[in-house]
Design a protein around this motif. Structure first.
Motif, PDB file in Angstrom:
ATOM      1  N   THR A   5      -4.238   8.924   0.907  1.00 31.93           N
ATOM      2  CA  THR A   5      -4.163   9.475  -0.447  1.00 31.93           C
ATOM      3  C   THR A   5      -2.988  10.436  -0.555  1.00 31.93           C
ATOM      4  OG1 THR A   5      -6.577   9.370  -0.560  1.00 31.93           O
ATOM      5  CG2 THR A   5      -5.450  10.649  -2.255  1.00 31.93           C
ATOM      6  N   GLY A   6      -2.059  10.119  -1.434  1.00 27.87           N
ATOM      7  CA  GLY A   6      -0.908  10.988  -1.660  1.00 27.87           C
ATOM      8  C   GLY A   6      -1.281  12.211  -2.471  1.00 27.87           C
ATOM      9  N   THR A   7      -0.596  13.310  -2.207  1.00 31.12           N
ATOM     10  CA  THR A   7      -0.892  14.542  -2.933  1.00 31.12           C
ATOM     11  C   THR A   7      -0.436  14.475  -4.388  1.00 31.12           C
ATOM     12  OG1 THR A   7       1.189  15.480  -2.108  1.00 31.12           O
ATOM     13  CG2 THR A   7      -0.812  15.956  -0.849  1.00 31.12           C
ATOM     14  N   LYS A  28       2.016  11.580  -7.318  1.00 34.38           N
ATOM     15  CA  LYS A  28       2.670  10.277  -7.469  1.00 34.38           C
ATOM     16  C   LYS A  28       4.074  10.271  -6.874  1.00 34.38           C
ATOM     17  CE  LYS A  28       2.766   6.048  -9.230  1.00 34.38           C
ATOM     18  NZ  LYS A  28       2.640   5.755 -10.673  1.00 34.38           N
ATOM     19  N   SER A  52       0.746  13.130   2.425  1.00 30.73           N
ATOM     20  CA  SER A  52      -0.541  12.514   2.105  1.00 30.73           C
ATOM     21  C   SER A  52      -1.553  12.824   3.199  1.00 30.73           C
ATOM     22  CB  SER A  52      -0.374  10.994   1.937  1.00 30.73           C
ATOM     23  OG  SER A  52       0.389  10.447   2.990  1.00 30.73           O
ATOM     24  N   GLY A  68       7.606   8.851  -3.099  1.00 30.22           N
ATOM     25  CA  GLY A  68       6.202   8.774  -3.491  1.00 30.22           C
ATOM     26  C   GLY A  68       5.669   7.358  -3.502  1.00 30.22           C
ATOM     27  N   TRP A  69       5.024   6.976  -4.625  1.00 34.11           N
ATOM     28  CA  TRP A  69       4.233   5.756  -4.696  1.00 34.11           C
ATOM     29  C   TRP A  69       4.628   4.879  -5.870  1.00 34.11           C
ATOM     30  CZ3 TRP A  69       0.951   5.198  -0.630  1.00 34.11           C
ATOM     31  CH2 TRP A  69       0.630   6.366   0.084  1.00 34.11           C
ATOM     32  N   ASP A  79      -1.454   7.410  -4.550  1.00 39.06           N
ATOM     33  CA  ASP A  79      -1.734   8.797  -4.941  1.00 39.06           C
ATOM     34  C   ASP A  79      -3.141   8.868  -5.495  1.00 39.06           C
ATOM     35  OD1 ASP A  79      -1.276   8.851  -8.273  1.00 39.06           O
ATOM     36  OD2 ASP A  79      -0.267   7.258  -7.184  1.00 39.06           O
TER      37      ASP A  79
END
Length: 264
Positions: free
Chosen positions: A95-97, A99, A104, A130-131, A258
């Motif tokens: 899980t990313g902190t 986007k 993560s 990021g994502w 994220d």
């Protein structure tokens, strides 16, 4: 003085029956333990007088409550959950902190007794930008989605994984990362993400079913202390733990993205 015998007998039987009442107390953890004080022969005395033994006077036993495991993976919404195969019993959730963040957290969940048992929380890195839910070669984003984990490898010897493991010197890497950190040893251990690749082959296999423009060669590998091009990275110790834990019989997958995207 003359005693009325029936009255005396019933009174005595009730007194014995009271000794069979169970006292309960709660521990700090919420467990319930019965503490029975029981007079020998109470049941026979009660039966001869017609008095019933209270249910709480059952044989002594310790009742232990088990922790309630979640029936669904926390933080994942219906759209994400729908992509996890029904037979999957191991899920690595990364899980990313945010986007657009490159940091993560990773947690390996295991299906146990109809619920999900959480593993340790591991710090991780992901793509520099990021994502994205539509990854392209060189965009510096990690792909959002659910991906099978079927194949592993690395420069170092197999640490004890049940996955097929391809050891090769080709897993060597040099140079520096986005923050100037050395990349040496990043591919000592890798697990291939089944994104735009052929499952059941070495992580080094270059087959890209979606085409070269959609990128590929996205792995979980040893962390080098900074963002990646698109991969997920964990410390070397956590990579060894992950490799030893993953079991093809449990059909493991990785769920990446994220927090906001995974909640859909």
């Amino acid at each position: 003085m003359r005693l009325h015998r029936p009255y005396f007998a019933v009174t005595a039987a009730l007194a014995v029956s009271v000794l069979g009442i169970t006292a309960f107390h709660h521990t700090d953890e919420g467990d319930v333990h019965p503490a029975h004080v029981r007079a020998e022969g109470a049941e026979s005395s009660a039966s001869t007088t017609g008095a019933s033994v209270p249910p709480s006077a059952a044989p002594s036993q310790t009742v232990r409550s088990r922790p309630q495991l979640p029936s669904q993976l926390p933080g994942l919404g219906p759209k994400t959950l729908a992509h996890i195969p029904p037979g999957t019993r191991q899920v690595l959730v990364v899980t990313g902190t945010a986007k657009n963040a490159a940091s993560s957290q990773a947690v390996l969940w295991r299906r146990v007794d109809g619920g999900w048992l959480r593993g340790e929380v591991w710090a991780a890195h992901n793509g520099y930008r990021g994502w994205t839910d539509r990854h392209y070669e060189g965009d510096l984003h990690s792909p959002i989605g659910v991906f099978g984990l079927t194949d592993a490898g690395g420069r170092l010897a197999d640490p004890g994984t049940k996955l097929p493991y391809h050891r090769s010197g080709a897993f060597s890497v040099t140079g520096t990362g986005f923050e100037g950190e050395p990349l040496d040893g990043s591919f000592d251990y890798v697990v291939a993400l089944n994104y735009n690749r052929q499952p059941g082959t070495s992580p080094m296999d270059g087959t890209k079913p979606l085409g070269a423009s959609r990128g590929g060669g996205i792995w979980i590998h040893v962390d080098h202390g900074g963002p990646t091009h698109a991969c997920i990275s964990l410390s070397k110790a956590h990579m060894r733990q992950l490799l030893r834990a993953l079991d093809p019989a449990d059909h493991p997958v990785a769920v990446l993205g994220d927090a906001a995207s995974l909640a859909h």
